[in-house]
Design a protein around this motif. Sequence first.
Motif, PDB file in Angstrom:
ATOM      1  N   ASP A 156       0.830  -1.206   0.000  1.00  0.00           N
ATOM      2  CA  ASP A 156       0.000   0.000   0.000  1.00  0.00           C
ATOM      3  C   ASP A 156       0.863   1.254   0.000  1.00  0.00           C
ATOM      4  N   ALA A 157       1.948   1.228   0.782  1.00  0.00           N
ATOM      5  CA  ALA A 157       2.856   2.379   0.837  1.00  0.00           C
ATOM      6  C   ALA A 157       3.485   2.645  -0.527  1.00  0.00           C
ATOM      7  N   LEU A 158       3.846   1.587  -1.234  1.00  0.00           N
ATOM      8  CA  LEU A 158       4.421   1.745  -2.579  1.00  0.00           C
ATOM      9  C   LEU A 158       3.420   2.396  -3.525  1.00  0.00           C
ATOM     10  N   ARG A 159       2.166   1.971  -3.432  1.00  0.00           N
ATOM     11  CA  ARG A 159       1.142   2.496  -4.348  1.00  0.00           C
ATOM     12  C   ARG A 159       0.821   3.962  -4.091  1.00  0.00           C
ATOM     13  N   ARG A 160       1.242   4.488  -2.946  1.00  0.00           N
ATOM     14  CA  ARG A 160       1.012   5.902  -2.639  1.00  0.00           C
ATOM     15  C   ARG A 160       2.090   6.810  -3.223  1.00  0.00           C
ATOM     16  N   VAL A 161       3.163   6.249  -3.743  1.00  0.00           N
ATOM     17  CA  VAL A 161       4.246   7.045  -4.314  1.00  0.00           C
ATOM     18  C   VAL A 161       3.801   7.641  -5.645  1.00  0.00           C
ATOM     19  N   ASP A 162       4.018   8.912  -5.806  1.00  0.00           N
ATOM     20  CA  ASP A 162       3.638   9.604  -7.038  1.00  0.00           C
ATOM     21  C   ASP A 162       4.355   8.976  -8.231  1.00  0.00           C
ATOM     22  N   GLY A 163       3.591   8.598  -9.255  1.00  0.00           N
ATOM     23  CA  GLY A 163       4.158   7.980 -10.449  1.00  0.00           C
ATOM     24  C   GLY A 163       4.024   6.474 -10.479  1.00  0.00           C
ATOM     25  N   VAL A 164       3.574   5.880  -9.356  1.00  0.00           N
ATOM     26  CA  VAL A 164       3.378   4.429  -9.298  1.00  0.00           C
ATOM     27  C   VAL A 164       1.933   4.103  -9.658  1.00  0.00           C
ATOM     28  N   LYS A 165       1.755   3.253 -10.657  1.00  0.00           N
ATOM     29  CA  LYS A 165       0.415   2.840 -11.077  1.00  0.00           C
ATOM     30  C   LYS A 165      -0.093   1.669 -10.256  1.00  0.00           C
ATOM     31  N   ASN A 166       0.803   0.730  -9.984  1.00  0.00           N
ATOM     32  CA  ASN A 166       0.460  -0.427  -9.162  1.00  0.00           C
ATOM     33  C   ASN A 166       1.760  -1.014  -8.634  1.00  0.00           C
ATOM     34  N   ALA A 167       1.659  -1.760  -7.513  1.00  0.00           N
ATOM     35  CA  ALA A 167       2.888  -2.291  -6.919  1.00  0.00           C
ATOM     36  C   ALA A 167       2.575  -3.396  -5.928  1.00  0.00           C
ATOM     37  N   ILE A 168       3.582  -4.193  -5.658  1.00  0.00           N
ATOM     38  CA  ILE A 168       3.500  -5.241  -4.645  1.00  0.00           C
ATOM     39  C   ILE A 168       4.871  -5.383  -4.004  1.00  0.00           C
ATOM     40  N   GLN A 169       4.884  -5.727  -2.716  1.00  0.00           N
ATOM     41  CA  GLN A 169       6.152  -5.855  -2.002  1.00  0.00           C
ATOM     42  C   GLN A 169       6.212  -7.171  -1.241  1.00  0.00           C
ATOM     43  N   TYR A 170       7.370  -7.847  -1.363  1.00  0.00           N
ATOM     44  CA  TYR A 170       7.606  -9.096  -0.657  1.00  0.00           C
ATOM     45  C   TYR A 170       8.605  -8.860   0.471  1.00  0.00           C
ATOM     46  N   THR A 171       8.265  -9.372   1.655  1.00  0.00           N
ATOM     47  CA  THR A 171       9.189  -9.360   2.787  1.00  0.00           C
ATOM     48  C   THR A 171       9.900 -10.703   2.808  1.00  0.00           C
ATOM     49  N   VAL A 172      11.241 -10.665   2.805  1.00  0.00           N
ATOM     50  CA  VAL A 172      12.043 -11.888   2.683  1.00  0.00           C
ATOM     51  C   VAL A 172      13.020 -11.973   3.855  1.00  0.00           C
ATOM     52  N   PRO A 173      12.931 -13.013   4.689  1.00  0.00           N
ATOM     53  CA  PRO A 173      13.872 -13.151   5.797  1.00  0.00           C
ATOM     54  C   PRO A 173      15.298 -13.366   5.299  1.00  0.00           C
ATOM     55  N   ASN A 174      16.261 -12.809   6.020  1.00  0.00           N
ATOM     56  CA  ASN A 174      17.663 -13.096   5.770  1.00  0.00           C
ATOM     57  C   ASN A 174      17.934 -14.494   6.320  1.00  0.00           C
ATOM     58  N   LYS A 175      18.152 -15.466   5.440  1.00  0.00           N
ATOM     59  CA  LYS A 175      18.237 -16.867   5.847  1.00  0.00           C
ATOM     60  C   LYS A 175      19.364 -17.117   6.845  1.00  0.00           C
ATOM     61  N   GLU A 176      20.499 -16.452   6.649  1.00  0.00           N
ATOM     62  CA  GLU A 176      21.636 -16.656   7.551  1.00  0.00           C
ATOM     63  C   GLU A 176      21.286 -16.221   8.973  1.00  0.00           C
ATOM     64  N   ILE A 177      20.667 -15.059   9.085  1.00  0.00           N
ATOM     65  CA  ILE A 177      20.300 -14.545  10.407  1.00  0.00           C
ATOM     66  C   ILE A 177      19.155 -15.347  10.996  1.00  0.00           C
ATOM     67  N   LEU A 178      18.207 -15.752  10.157  1.00  0.00           N
ATOM     68  CA  LEU A 178      17.094 -16.580  10.615  1.00  0.00           C
ATOM     69  C   LEU A 178      17.608 -17.873  11.227  1.00  0.00           C
ATOM     70  N   ASN A 179      18.550 -18.522  10.583  1.00  0.00           N
ATOM     71  CA  ASN A 179      19.091 -19.781  11.091  1.00  0.00           C
ATOM     72  C   ASN A 179      19.883 -19.576  12.376  1.00  0.00           C
ATOM     73  N   LYS A 180      20.577 -18.451  12.494  1.00  0.00           N
ATOM     74  CA  LYS A 180      21.313 -18.155  13.726  1.00  0.00           C
ATOM     75  C   LYS A 180      20.357 -17.962  14.898  1.00  0.00           C
TER      76      LYS A 180
END
Length: 320
Positions: A156-180
């Motif tokens: 939703d935050a991305l779609r509020r940026v001027d000039g953005v027609k549509n957008a989607i964002q993925y949150t991705v864990p840092n695998k190394e830190i996740l395993n630690k």
Amino acid sequence: MQKRKLNVAIVGYGNLGKALEEILITEYNLVAIFSRRTNLTSAYGTHIVSLDKINDYKGKIDIVFLALGSFNDIEKYGQKIARNFNTVDSFDTHRKLKKYICALDKVAKKSKMVTLSSFGWDPGLMSLIRTIFQAIDTKSPCESFWGKGVSQGHSDALRRVDGVKNAIQYTVPNKEILNKCRASFYFSPKEKEKHKRECFIALRQGASKEKIEKVVKSMPNYFLGYDTTVNFEDEKSILKRQTRLSHKGYIFKNFTACSHRFRLKFYVSMTSNPHFTATLMIMGARAVERLVKDKNFGAYSILDIPPKYFCSTSSYYDLL
């Protein structure tokens, strides 16, 4: 005597609003969906009304579900709506939660309403799990991870940026830190090291890729300080991505007591982020109903409410 179905309404008709509608129509009397857009058609025939007319329904609706974005919509409309209605929202900007709920509390108490705020899966369900884990041992860190999955709020935050027609964002864990964090009893990473942000954006005609990427990466509370990648695609590709809204969440806590070691873990996986959020908001509505009955007016987070208030039955002792 059969219990009266509550009269409820939804504000907003994006992914969360549609998920709420699909679930609510089976259990409640869904009076209306309020929206700033006037050219909408409900998939289930629900009456869609201009948000400007919501106060015409004062006294006719028991609970309003706010299916609005956290970037600025919930803060903009939440307090106004709480003047006349009991509400449940899923506001998820963690750094603003305390300030927002305190402001909401003043409005709700003055108007003798009940509002349940920040009630989704995080903040919300995972907040409750973190609190329990941290209460078990107050010294060791409790670490949360999200993904890989689609973040509704960041998209939703991305779609509020001027000039953005549509957008989607993925949150991705840092695998190394996740395993630690899974394995270590002492490791506590910096918060912004734990995740990567992958953004996919469709531009409006004439918009600058360089300018939009700069705006996105400097956005506080969302992307600033994170390992963020910005990718540009056509809108057809974005729409295809938006048909898959899965997500995941993890909480880890390892601690020792008298030389004994203990590991606590919580994991949630969902094929639809908005549908799971909707389910939890409806769970929260049960607490709103009880608080209203007891005249305990004000604003609440999930941590302020006895868990038994969320149960659909009075036989909650069966869960002990």
